[in-house]
Design an enzyme around this catalytic site. Structure first.
Site, mmCIF file in Angstrom:
data_model
loop_
_atom_site.group_PDB
_atom_site.id
_atom_site.type_symbol
_atom_site.label_atom_id
_atom_site.label_comp_id
_atom_site.label_asym_id
_atom_site.label_seq_id
_atom_site.Cartn_x
_atom_site.Cartn_y
_atom_site.Cartn_z
ATOM 1 C CG ASP A 1 -1.998 1.040 1.140
ATOM 2 O OD1 ASP A 1 -3.056 0.744 0.551
ATOM 3 O OD2 ASP A 1 -1.783 2.163 1.638
ATOM 4 C CG ASN B 1 -5.177 11.495 -5.506
ATOM 5 O OD1 ASN B 1 -4.501 11.657 -6.519
ATOM 6 N ND2 ASN B 1 -6.388 10.999 -5.520
ATOM 7 C CG ASP C 1 -4.976 9.225 -12.133
ATOM 8 O OD1 ASP C 1 -5.295 8.835 -10.988
ATOM 9 O OD2 ASP C 1 -5.806 9.613 -12.988
ATOM 10 C CD GLU D 1 -4.662 4.313 -1.374
ATOM 11 O OE1 GLU D 1 -5.615 4.314 -2.194
ATOM 12 O OE2 GLU D 1 -4.745 4.811 -0.230
#
Ligand SMILES: [Mg+2]
Length: 314
Positions: free
Chosen positions: A172, A180, A189, A216
């Site tokens: 992770d 983000n 992205d 993620e």
């Protein structure tokens, strides 16, 4: 499919095999069988893209052979075109029911054979392409969750039956939500794409599978073949992401973007390998709670859990 598609011609009469072979010469890699059993052996040995199959043969006939092909996962998608004599017209419907994609009647017309074969190879190529796309994550270009689930089911069942250990890492990205929110979705992205590529490259051994597991979150299944220990592999992944040198947003975090990993190496306790998935998930949670940028790992045959820190902690 290779550059030259491979076509298998099955007919008990050599004269028919010859006519079909002459019609298809040049464009395809051709293989021949004059009986059903021989055809099955060839299909097991070679990647066959299409089969031209005589219906009436002594021994294993066209229908019986088609049933055998449809029963096996690896051969059920091979398109089969039945080759029937004009007086066997009733057989055509039976052929379609059995799973043939088309039929050709004898006496054979070479232009018709060529056209039918071309059409069905093209349909198969498009089908393969669609299937392949459906197994790839659109954003990162690596395997998607569906591919992971299929692969996991297959490998867990095999490892369980053979009593062999499976190795799984759940990964992770740390503080990805902050990244983000701060940089926006475009860079977010791009971050996912770069991390995916780094993880994929670090796990380049044949048989490894790196997949996007969730937002993620990523998962790596390592090949069953013996190799360096899981800890060394996890260190490689921690370093690969750190070496991307993507900035961390939070002041209380490491300088560079990091990942947390839960890693398990164990013989599955059941065919679905659920216990391993659950362990890896729990260890990933421990890695997060313990401060991130680390791998928490459970080794084979021990109940001990080890913690490996990413290099900025060392
Ligand atoms: Mg025949």
């Amino acid at each position: 499919m290779t550059s030259r598609p491979s076509v298998l011609i099955v007919d008990d009469e050599p004269a028919n095999v010859r006519v079909l072979a002459e019609a298809l010469q040049g464009a395809y890699e051709l293989r021949f069988a004059t009986g059903g059993e021989r055809a099955l052996a060839l299909v097991a040995q070679h990647a066959i893209d299409l089969i031209l199959l005589d219906v009436v043969m002594p021994g294993l006939d066209g229908f019986a052979l088609l049933r055998r092909l449809k029963a096996e996962l690896v051969t059920r998608e091979i398109p089969v075109i039945f080759v029937t004599a004009r007086d066997e017209v009733g057989e055509e419907e039976r052929g379609f029911d059995a799973g043939a994609v088309d039929y050709i009647t004898k006496p054979i017309s070479p232009p018709i054979v060529r056209a039918r074969v071309r059409t069905h190879l093209e349909l198969k190529r498009q089908r393969d392409l669609l299937e392949q796309r459906a197994l790839i994550d659109g954003l990162t270009g690596i395997a998607n969750r569906r591919r992971f689930d299929e692969e996991w089911a297959r490998r867990a069942a095999r490892a369980f039956e053979q009593g062999r250990a499976l190795r799984l890492l759940l990964i992770d990205i740390d503080h990805f939500k902050d990244y983000n929110d701060y940089y926006g979705h475009g860079p977010g992205d791009e971050c996912l794409r770069r991390v995916a590529a780094a993880l994929q490259e670090a796990g380049q051994a044949a048989g490894d599978l790196t997949a996007r597991y969730g937002g993620e979150e990523f998962a790596v299944i390592l090949d069953d073949a013996p190799r360096g220990d899981l800890a060394a592999y996890a260190q490689k992944l921690l370093a690969a992401v750190r070496n991307l040198a993507l900035p961390q947003v939070r002041a209380d975090a490491t300088t560079w973007l990091s990942i947390s990993i839960g890693a398990v190496e164990r013989v599955p306790g059941s065919r679905d390998g659920r216990d391993i998935l659950e362990s890896a998930d729990r260890l990933l949670y421990e890695a997060k709670r313990g401060g991130r940028n680390r791998c928490v790992l459970a080794d084979t045959d021990t109940t001990a859990v080890r913690v490996l820190l990413g290099e900025e902690f060392i």
